[in-house]
Scaffold this motif. Structure first.
Motif, PDB file in Angstrom:
ATOM      1  N   ASP A 464       0.877  -1.238  -0.093  1.00 12.19           N
ATOM      2  CA  ASP A 464      -0.020  -0.070   0.051  1.00 12.19           C
ATOM      3  C   ASP A 464       0.826   1.199   0.201  1.00 12.19           C
ATOM      4  O   ASP A 464       0.238   2.360   0.240  1.00 12.19           O
ATOM      5  N   GLY A 465       2.194   1.153  -0.061  1.00 16.62           N
ATOM      6  CA  GLY A 465       2.914   2.276  -0.259  1.00 16.62           C
ATOM      7  C   GLY A 465       3.528   2.727   1.029  1.00 16.62           C
ATOM      8  O   GLY A 465       4.176   3.784   1.022  1.00 16.62           O
ATOM      9  N   THR A 466       3.278   2.125   2.300  1.00 12.34           N
ATOM     10  CA  THR A 466       3.802   2.501   3.536  1.00 12.34           C
ATOM     11  C   THR A 466       4.775   1.624   3.835  1.00 12.34           C
ATOM     12  O   THR A 466       5.180   0.561   3.242  1.00 12.34           O
ATOM     13  N   ASN A 476       6.155   6.440   4.012  1.00 12.49           N
ATOM     14  CA  ASN A 476       5.571   6.083   2.716  1.00 12.49           C
ATOM     15  C   ASN A 476       6.934   5.729   1.998  1.00 12.49           C
ATOM     16  O   ASN A 476       7.875   6.382   2.228  1.00 12.49           O
ATOM     17  N   TRP A 477       6.656   5.059   1.117  1.00 11.82           N
ATOM     18  CA  TRP A 477       7.786   4.910  -0.102  1.00 11.82           C
ATOM     19  C   TRP A 477       7.074   4.622  -1.292  1.00 11.82           C
ATOM     20  O   TRP A 477       5.988   4.655  -1.599  1.00 11.82           O
ATOM     21  N   SER A 478       8.048   4.602  -2.339  1.00 10.64           N
ATOM     22  CA  SER A 478       7.700   4.943  -3.923  1.00 10.64           C
ATOM     23  C   SER A 478       8.888   4.373  -4.555  1.00 10.64           C
ATOM     24  O   SER A 478      10.125   4.470  -4.064  1.00 10.64           O
ATOM     25  N   TYR A 479       8.562   4.003  -5.640  1.00 15.48           N
ATOM     26  CA  TYR A 479       9.902   3.825  -6.732  1.00 15.48           C
ATOM     27  C   TYR A 479       9.511   4.353  -8.118  1.00 15.48           C
ATOM     28  O   TYR A 479       8.543   4.098  -8.553  1.00 15.48           O
ATOM     29  N   ASP A 480      10.604   5.047  -8.588  1.00 14.55           N
ATOM     30  CA  ASP A 480      10.407   5.866  -9.999  1.00 14.55           C
ATOM     31  C   ASP A 480      11.189   4.950 -10.856  1.00 14.55           C
ATOM     32  O   ASP A 480      12.254   5.115 -10.619  1.00 14.55           O
ATOM     33  N   ALA A 481      10.573   4.158 -11.672  1.00 16.92           N
ATOM     34  CA  ALA A 481      11.242   3.205 -12.658  1.00 16.92           C
ATOM     35  C   ALA A 481      12.052   4.114 -13.737  1.00 16.92           C
ATOM     36  O   ALA A 481      13.059   3.487 -14.355  1.00 16.92           O
ATOM     37  N   SER A 487      12.498   5.780  -2.940  1.00 14.13           N
ATOM     38  CA  SER A 487      12.277   6.691  -1.907  1.00 14.13           C
ATOM     39  C   SER A 487      11.631   6.164  -0.782  1.00 14.13           C
ATOM     40  O   SER A 487      10.591   5.511  -0.891  1.00 14.13           O
ATOM     41  N   VAL A 488      12.197   5.991   0.364  1.00 17.58           N
ATOM     42  CA  VAL A 488      11.718   5.497   1.682  1.00 17.58           C
ATOM     43  C   VAL A 488      11.934   6.736   2.486  1.00 17.58           C
ATOM     44  O   VAL A 488      13.111   6.907   3.211  1.00 17.58           O
TER      45      VAL A 488
END
Length: 528
Positions: A464-466, A476-481, A487-488
């Protein structure tokens, strides 16, 4: 020498003998993608059963210290300080070489120098004779062979090497006298595969500036006699100009321009000709004994900066790597926190530090690096030794186990180099998506702690992005392909398909590496 008594310390450190293997036993990494077979390297981190000289064909990256790496044709060539577990190399020459086509499997090639060139002793004794009062010659100097740097200049390969004379200047005790000077020399070779080097003589030496005496008032007197310690050379070519960067502990790191034709300084007539200080540590006005050395300088055209990598602290356990950058060879070199390292500010970011992932002893003494780029792929790499910690059960003098390490480097969005948490294994790279990162990780946020290995906590990246860190909901975390940035929280990291060296059997995994705002490395390894 690198620092007073370092030769003695190092000799004690490498006086080990064989012991039992101490390896991980818990499989923690995922299997390769379906249908893919990737065996990966299997050689042991504890190489003591293979440490003797008659087994050097099996060493691979065993017994590596202070490496320098250069490429010719399809081969990478590595050269190093004289060092081996149990002094197995003694009597077999100096500045040993090995080569590899893949940065994983290395062929041992033997020494590049049979004995110290005669000019070293002659130069030292000539300088002793000119002192006031004149000092008698040293007939049988004690030599140490340290920290070569190899660069291709035109059609020739130049090896800048360090030879240290570790005898006291006077008397027999280091408590009452500084040790004799160090020299940087030059040898040239046109075909690295042939491993035939022609010596070209002295480049520069440790030289006093008249501020301090060579007599020490006692073992706590650290006000160094020499201005710059002529050890740990690094050379960079900038257009038609070339520069030698060198230094270890004595008053910091120096830069001096070289004559491109000879590869040596234009002149050495006064102390000013021995270089300009470009980096130091602490109060530079009063501190002539600084805990930094091993400068390695490169230029990255993609960022427009010169990067000065430095080794901090003692080499057995605490060794750690720092980096600062400048738009000029002579500085100022500025850290990620804005600190002016040329004026003595503590250098951040920290690229490596003693660390430990689960199911392994971990590594210490990770510094004095070589930074190099593969011209075929454009990829950057970091290479240094790593040592096993002290007192590993079953290994006699475990801290003398020195495994050569190669790690891939990537560059953060704001132009700082980060090293892969896992050593290079030529793992095939794949396109990653956010779903690949969901799962459990080990994360190490490396605080600077002298002689203390940094250990991991559990990071859980949720679908869920957490994420949770140590079981605590943390953000929250996300990934930019597109940019390959994970990003954590506030930390932006570069990512790799990697090799889990701590697992048994070893397997593929994912890793990430980034920095906190203050420049502390944040390393992550996926475990399921």
């Amino acid at each position: 020498m690198k620092r007073l008594l370092s030769i003695t310390f190092f000799a004690l450190l490498i006086a080990g003998c064989s012991g039992d293997e101490n390896t991980a036993t818990v499989p923690v990494t995922p299997t390769p993608p379906e249908g893919e077979t990737f065996p990966g390297p299997t050689y042991a981190d504890n190489y003591t059963p293979l440490a003797s000289w008659n087994q050097n064909s099996q060493w691979n990256l065993a017994n590596v210290h202070d490496p320098t790496v250069v490429k010719q044709s399809n081969y990478f060539y590595m050269y190093q300080t004289d060092a081996s577990y149990g002094n197995a190399h003694d009597g077999h020459g100096h500045f040993f070489a090995r080569r590899s086509t893949d940065l994983v499997n290395w062929e041992y090639m033997g020494s590049t120098m049979a004995a110290a060139p005669a000019w070293v002793k002659d130069s030292m004794n000539a300088k002793r004779a000119r002192m006031e009062p004149a000092l008698p010659p040293i007939d049988n100097p004690n030599y140490g062979y340290w920290a070569p740097c190899v660069r291709k200049i035109g059609n020739v390969y130049r090896m800048y090497y360090s030879i240290v004379i570790s005898n006291p200047i006077v008397g027999t005790s280091f408590d009452t006298s500084w040790s004799e000077r160090a020299f940087i020399g030059l040898a040239e070779c046109t075909d690295l595969a042939a491993n035939v080097w022609v010596d070209k003589g002295m480049v520069i030496c440790s030289e006093p500036d008249g501020v301090e005496s060579y007599i020490r008032s006692g073992p706590d007197d650290w006000s160094g006699y020499f201005k710059f310690n002529a050890i740990d050379p690094s050379v960079i070519e900038v257009g038609a100009q070339q520069y030698l960067i060198y230094g270890s502990w004595h008053t910091g790191i120096a830069a001096v321009e070289l004559d491109p034709t000879t590869g040596k300084p234009f002149q050495l007539q006064s102390i000013a000709d021995y270089g300009t200080r470009i980096a130091g540590r602490g109060n530079l006005a009063n501190n002539r004994w600084q805990g930094l050395e091993a400068p390695e300088i490169i230029y990255n055209p993609d960022t427009g900066y010169y990067y000065l990598f430095l080794a901090y602290d003692e080499l057995g356990v605490a060794y750690n790597t720092r980096v600062a950058r400048s738009q000029s060879i002579y500085g100022p070199y500025i850290g990620i926190d804005g600190g002016n390292v040329s004026e003595g500010a503590e250098c951040w970011p920290m690229v490596t530090h003693p660390y430990k992932f689960n199911n392994h002893t971990g590594w210490v003494g990770i510094a004095h690096c070589a930074i190099f780029q593969d011209d075929a792929t454009g990829k950057w790499y970091y290479s240094s030794q790593g040592r096993l910690p002290e007192n590993v059960p079953g290994i006699n003098v475990s801290n003398a186990v020195m495994m050569g390490q190669v790690r891939e480097i990537q560059w953060t969005p704001d132009g700082w180099p980060v090293a892969n948490p896992e050593r290079y294994a030529a793992v095939p790279q794949t396109d990653l998506v956010a779903a690949d990162f969901v799962g459990a990780w080990e994360q190490i946020t490396m605080q600077y702690q002298y002689r203390v290995q940094q250990t991991s906590v559990t990071l859980q990246l949720r679908a869920d992005g957490t994420y949770t860190l140590g079981g605590i909901p943390s953000g929250n975390w996300s990934y930019d392909a597109a940019t390959k940035v994970l990003s954590v929280g506030s930390v932006q990291s570069k990512v790799w398909n990697a090799w889990n060296w701590e697992a048994s059997p070893r397997k593929r995994t994912l890793t990430f590496s980034g920095y906190t705002a203050g420049g502390q490395p944040v390393w992550g390894k996926k475990v399921n």
